[in-house]
Write a protein that holds these residues in place. Structure first.
Motif, PDB file in Angstrom:
ATOM      1  N   THR A  40     -32.731  51.307  62.319  1.00 18.31           N
ATOM      2  CA  THR A  40     -32.423  52.679  62.725  1.00 18.31           C
ATOM      3  C   THR A  40     -33.492  53.612  62.170  1.00 18.31           C
ATOM      4  N   ALA A  41     -33.694  54.695  62.901  1.00 21.24           N
ATOM      5  CA  ALA A  41     -34.626  55.732  62.439  1.00 21.24           C
ATOM      6  C   ALA A  41     -33.834  57.022  62.342  1.00 21.24           C
ATOM      7  N   SER A  42     -33.771  57.594  61.141  1.00 21.69           N
ATOM      8  CA  SER A  42     -32.975  58.791  60.905  1.00 21.69           C
ATOM      9  C   SER A  42     -33.887  59.953  60.550  1.00 21.69           C
ATOM     10  N   VAL A  43     -33.666  61.058  61.212  1.00 21.11           N
ATOM     11  CA  VAL A  43     -34.464  62.245  60.946  1.00 21.11           C
ATOM     12  C   VAL A  43     -33.906  62.973  59.736  1.00 21.11           C
TER      13      VAL A  43
ATOM     14  N   PRO B  67     -26.575  52.450  55.899  1.00 15.59           N
ATOM     15  CA  PRO B  67     -26.863  53.877  55.693  1.00 15.59           C
ATOM     16  C   PRO B  67     -26.643  54.721  56.960  1.00 15.59           C
ATOM     17  N   ARG B  68     -27.025  54.192  58.127  1.00 19.29           N
ATOM     18  CA  ARG B  68     -26.851  55.025  59.320  1.00 19.29           C
ATOM     19  C   ARG B  68     -25.663  54.566  60.161  1.00 19.29           C
ATOM     20  N   SER B  69     -24.636  54.022  59.505  1.00 18.67           N
ATOM     21  CA  SER B  69     -23.402  53.756  60.240  1.00 18.67           C
ATOM     22  C   SER B  69     -22.644  55.057  60.510  1.00 18.67           C
ATOM     23  N   ILE B 119     -21.280  48.530  60.502  1.00 17.63           N
ATOM     24  CA  ILE B 119     -22.562  48.886  61.110  1.00 17.63           C
ATOM     25  C   ILE B 119     -22.448  50.158  61.933  1.00 17.63           C
ATOM     26  N   GLN B 120     -21.226  50.543  62.282  1.00 17.90           N
ATOM     27  CA  GLN B 120     -21.005  51.839  62.914  1.00 17.90           C
ATOM     28  C   GLN B 120     -19.602  52.287  62.538  1.00 17.90           C
TER      29      GLN B 120
END
Lengths: 238, 238, 238, 238, 238, 238
Positions: A40-43, B67-69, B119-120
């Motif tokens: 994932t790419a998070s801004v 982290p981006r879940s 994961i989400q």
């Protein structure tokens, strides 16, 4: 003869599934055979202190492996209270590789945080992570352009990676786990879209290798990576 | 009216994908709508010190969120160097819930380590994790029986979980994230296959609730969980 | 028959000693029988970042047990370098419980830090901690009003807590250690001054319980907590 | 023109001072110009768990930089509570490099711990550390042979390392700090006594390089390392 | 004139309450005026590795301060994840002081762990902790003798401690907080039952002192400690 | 008879090598016989929060021992993730000692960080560290004056330290390791340039000592330190 029956210069089946995650600005689920990595790419509007007021942006990466992504369960790093040395090595490599194809001065003091999480590992996790992260990063930048946060695409080229090694004395492309643990030489190549070198790592634990052997590995890598670059172009419609 | 348009007593679409992971002795990829959790069950021949020479086994659980879940990226716990309090609360709950339906004396000094990785996340992560972990655990035990490590199935029943809450003054089943952040009361129910209670948690931050409201939530939970129990039976051919 | 000879609905001897500490803005030394907990409320002019410029205040809690508060000495968490999962669970519960009876918008960007330190543990430590912390918090708020930092009392009601369980198949109030380790069901109830529910936790490790059993426990809790509420009113002259 | 005035293929002044430390079984104080590194080799009768009862030994390495070894003082890692990612990368590289020239089966379940501590850094710290550690390791093995703990020398060859880079578009040998921060490509080569490759690392942050450029760097490295190998032979009387 | 109105050689009111804790093998609640410290002595059958099979026992100590034991709340060390340097200094001092009056060879490979927890601090915490710990330790040893684990009392004498300082140019005994922060010289004396010196610490931050001044402080300490020794004898019926 | 053959009041050979480090604003490599310590003084424009806007500066110190500075290799603190208690004790002592001879109000909100790293230890490491740090600090201040950052020298005097002990019943100066592990009393003295006391630490683990014995040690310390003060004056041309 490779354990998987592949030809020496044959990649595993590789798939790139963009936008698998509904929240991230960019994401890609990458598979190199049985190696499966979520990218994932998070801004992040906050950039590191050393870049404040420079007009430059930044790309950083974090890497992790789920405890049972491996044959034998590994301890969870969050429980141990620290990341392993190998984890840090890989996440630093991912960050450098992506920054090498990005014009940071076109990023306008924005930071992109890449997360690569391995849910199943069968060799080549760092190569898959770099290859998938490029897709996630591209999508995040496209989002920032669509929403008028950025005006130009900061990426100056593509980047992909593959591992190569000498297995049973034969140079082979895209090592899987069975090859990885038995090979004499293990190397990782990060190349850009036109085959130039961004990063090279070659290791011979308990052995050595010659310049010619190394050039054979580089040849294999250039072949394999040109395929990965093509796959990236397909899913991104470049 | 719920944001998702669901009826008050309606679960989200729930799927259980057993054996998604090629290494774990048992595994299940569980989805409660947009909440996606990877559950694995790993057999460990070492048990905790306090159980040595007791003939008993043990089940423990670890929980994590990529982290981006989440809508906004969360710090990686392995980088922070410790697990959050909420993480520890949830993993302790998962472990207790599974042990409640297991006869530890039938486990023969074997430990099963459950890993639940989100994961989400869209609300209900702990409920999904418990529901999916049961499937992973069952499969791990079946493997141990097939390989003659265990002679009887240590599970004494099924277990599943769901969250309920009071949203816009109406008791609703299986809160998603939009409901979770706006509800007056948030509760989690862990029940066994015949609707008996294993664990109850009800919280009213900045509010209160009455006994009758709580009983309404319990009713909803019993309805929802009977569906989850049925789904587990289907994928496990029970 | 309970080990202590108490009736099933009988609290242990409970005492609340306000202002035991000469520095804290509010404090209370609470005893539930042999469970002894020191509670202090400390005013902090700094609030968490997410509340800055909102006009709201905050209440947070930390919990600890002296190493020899227990039958067998426990490791000191400061030496281990981290708090246990159980510790974090309890301190989060204390914070939520107190915030549930506080109008944060009346706190004027002030933070109160509650510290609950168990100097002797005989079951029910979290219930004692919540019950005593309310007194400490009330006193701290009164101090802030006396010194004209706050103009109104932010507390909207009282809060107290008690544990209940099913011991030898009989629902009993206010478990002590001997009951705690032998009971089939262990639950904690946090109620406000008029018997409404703020938080409910019910656990059946290695067992289950029914709705009716749970309602019996809730009834006991409501009886017991009305006594604790009365005791709080006495020491605070409410 | 290089800042130091050196020719492109010219090493800095290199010195190796064996046995600078009166306690270590082997030690070497290595200087690559203004880069000064203390290397010790300590014999440890305990080997890692995975090697017990295999008859094999092990070599591991730790790396550190004194806080003021650098232009700007760096935080002390022991105070921060963890080693940096770069530190771990380097110490893993040192360990692999030394194991590549050691027959572990001749080490008889003994572990050697290498410590490399940089007291002044001016570029090339990892190269100096590897080059000096070889001397320390050799001396430690000689000690073990003299004291009849080992019967044969486990080392199968020499190992040394150097960094190379492309500075102002020209490939140069043995980068110092001024070159390091300004170069387009930074690479580290670890070679054995006859010029075979043990480890290669090439990085182009924010740039790329071609195969031919890489071969130029490798040529420089082979020249430079043959000198370092010669120096090692001199101080060890090989 | 001292802020408390005490004479220069006057101790604060000191009390020693033995056996305040119902679980510990020995315990003492010590008060030096408003400095209140809980001391427990816990028997541990495990001794440190370096003493195994030596026939010797060990005494170790841990020290802590409740967050609101001080005027301004201090961070909780368990939350910070580490003990402060001052904490470690003090706990090491307590351990050394008690070992100085114990014949370790009479302890039969048993370890006693002392815990000193300050619940209110008004200067002299380490002195109070040592003085109270002696009582706790004595009681623990008596318990071990009563239960036939030990056959002789390992203590070879008493130990107590006090702080002294130069305040407003006058040497004074038993500094309280107001004196502590304003004094020119701060010292701690640990003496045995007949006035011999076990440990001396004298510090002059931002100042200096002479030999004669130091001897004055030692005189005061000897007077004060003889009173503390007497108090210990009274509560222990020696 | 001392193991080294020295007279009771004889220092080891002491050398002070100023400016050994090319980056630090001040530095000194100090040797007390086989005890070798690298001391650097680094100027930091950031001062601790409690001193901001006070016009005062600060001096702080950190201490470390290389893993193989000792007979037996010690674990690296950066790997363990924390500093030992002894390390913290020593670095706090160094900081206090230097601040005692510095007028902080003449430092103009500048902080000096002292780093003392022991590369070889043979007893007396803290004494050597203090003695050498004074030289490093003086040089750093001189640099700040030369560059017009400071207008006056903030040092109000010199400071040096030595250890003394009672070995074989005889008071001896400047203990080496062999004496340190066998002595009955171990003490450290920090004195200023005219023999006044800045810090005294005397410890008798498993023993006691009398006032007269202590005075003998102080006498020895005053003799020894006057030599160290002289040496400092020589290398600094005072």
């Amino acid at each position: 003869m490779r354990p998987s029956g592949r030809a020496p210069n044959q990649l595993r089946s590789v798939t790139l599934e963009p936008t698998f995650n509904k929240y991230a600005e960019g994401s890609c689920f990458v598979k190199f055979g049985n190696t499966h990595v979520l990218c994932t790419a998070s801004v992040d509007k906050k950039i590191p202190a050393f870049l404040r007021k420079t007009g430059k942006g930044w790309i950083t990466a974090e890497f992790g492996m789920l405890p049972r992504s491996t044959h034998i369960r590994n301890d969870r790093e969050a429980v141990n209270g620290k990341q392993r040395g190998r984890t840090q090595e890989i996440q630093r490599l991912i960050g450098r590789s992506l920054r090498a194809v990005t014009k940071l001065t076109d990023m306008s003091e924005i930071q992109i945080k890449i997360d690569c999480d391995v849910i199943q590992a069968d060799g080549g996790t760092r190569a898959a992570a770099i290859t998938g992260s490029y897709v996630a990063l591209y999508l995040a930048f496209k989002n920032l352009i669509s929403s008028n946060v950025l005006s130009v695409m900061p990426l100056t080229g593509q980047v992909a990676a593959v591992s190569c090694g000498i297995y049973n004395k034969i140079p082979v492309l895209d090592l899987d786990y069975n090859e990885d643990i038995a090979c004499q030489v293990d190397s990782n190549f990060v190349l850009n879209g036109i085959g130039e070198i961004i990063e090279i790592q070659g290791t011979a634990e308990g052995a050595v290798f010659t310049k010619d052997e190394f050039l054979d590995l580089l040849d294999l890598a250039q072949q394999g990576i040109s395929n990965l670059i093509e796959l990236q172009r397909n899913v991104l419609n470049l």
